[in-house]
Design a protein around this motif. Sequence first.
Motif, PDB file in Angstrom:
ATOM      1  N   PRO A  53      -4.186   0.890  -1.023  1.00 43.48           N
ATOM      2  CA  PRO A  53      -3.537   0.098   0.168  1.00 43.48           C
ATOM      3  C   PRO A  53      -2.390  -1.207  -0.135  1.00 43.48           C
ATOM      4  O   PRO A  53      -0.856  -0.772   0.385  1.00 43.48           O
ATOM      5  CB  PRO A  53      -4.633   0.348   1.402  1.00 43.48           C
ATOM      6  N   SER A  54      -2.771  -2.131  -1.313  1.00 47.19           N
ATOM      7  CA  SER A  54      -1.461  -3.085  -1.068  1.00 47.19           C
ATOM      8  C   SER A  54      -0.447  -2.697  -2.190  1.00 47.19           C
ATOM      9  O   SER A  54       0.020  -3.583  -2.211  1.00 47.19           O
ATOM     10  CB  SER A  54      -2.452  -3.910  -1.549  1.00 47.19           C
ATOM     11  N   ASN A  55      -1.055  -2.164  -2.503  1.00 46.39           N
ATOM     12  CA  ASN A  55       0.374  -1.167  -3.320  1.00 46.39           C
ATOM     13  C   ASN A  55       0.944   0.014  -3.067  1.00 46.39           C
ATOM     14  O   ASN A  55       2.243   0.350  -3.361  1.00 46.39           O
ATOM     15  CB  ASN A  55      -0.407  -0.870  -4.423  1.00 46.39           C
ATOM     16  N   LEU A  56       0.933   0.421  -1.480  1.00 44.83           N
ATOM     17  CA  LEU A  56       1.374   1.853  -0.867  1.00 44.83           C
ATOM     18  C   LEU A  56       2.891   1.297  -1.134  1.00 44.83           C
ATOM     19  O   LEU A  56       3.251   0.392  -0.163  1.00 44.83           O
ATOM     20  CB  LEU A  56       0.558   1.561  -0.219  1.00 44.83           C
ATOM     21  N   VAL A  57       3.647   2.433  -0.470  1.00 44.10           N
ATOM     22  CA  VAL A  57       5.120   2.379  -0.462  1.00 44.10           C
ATOM     23  C   VAL A  57       5.542   3.678   0.053  1.00 44.10           C
ATOM     24  O   VAL A  57       5.346   4.375  -0.806  1.00 44.10           O
ATOM     25  CB  VAL A  57       6.399   2.284  -1.585  1.00 44.10           C
ATOM     26  N   VAL A  58       6.047   3.371   1.172  1.00 41.28           N
ATOM     27  CA  VAL A  58       5.893   4.719   1.965  1.00 41.28           C
ATOM     28  C   VAL A  58       7.784   5.224   2.691  1.00 41.28           C
ATOM     29  O   VAL A  58       8.518   4.348   2.879  1.00 41.28           O
ATOM     30  CB  VAL A  58       5.307   4.650   3.770  1.00 41.28           C
ATOM     31  N   PHE A  59       8.105   6.130   2.655  1.00 43.46           N
ATOM     32  CA  PHE A  59       9.023   6.297   1.751  1.00 43.46           C
ATOM     33  C   PHE A  59       9.159   8.054   2.940  1.00 43.46           C
ATOM     34  O   PHE A  59       8.258   8.728   3.383  1.00 43.46           O
ATOM     35  CB  PHE A  59      10.111   7.238   0.911  1.00 43.46           C
TER      36      PHE A  59
END
Length: 82
Positions: A53-59
């Motif tokens: 979750p700390s590395n998640l990038v949402v597009f």
Amino acid sequence: MRTIREHKSSIAILLFAIFVFVAVVAQATEFWGSKNSNKYHYSTCRSAQRIKPSNLVVFSSPNEAKMAGYIPCKVCRPPLAM
């Protein structure tokens, strides 16, 4: 036997249901990437499920992912940016 009118009615209902489904899916689709990778995925991809979750990038679109320097995952094969 069913009449032609009954068949037309069933087809119209089916087409409407498909249209609604596609509209809902199109609005709900998001793509995930990791800060530690250059790939974007469908959120359901097994590779995406391993992103912390700390590395998640949402597009919200493939174009958004491409603009950020990401490329499509070869496992889940999300759409290419246009």
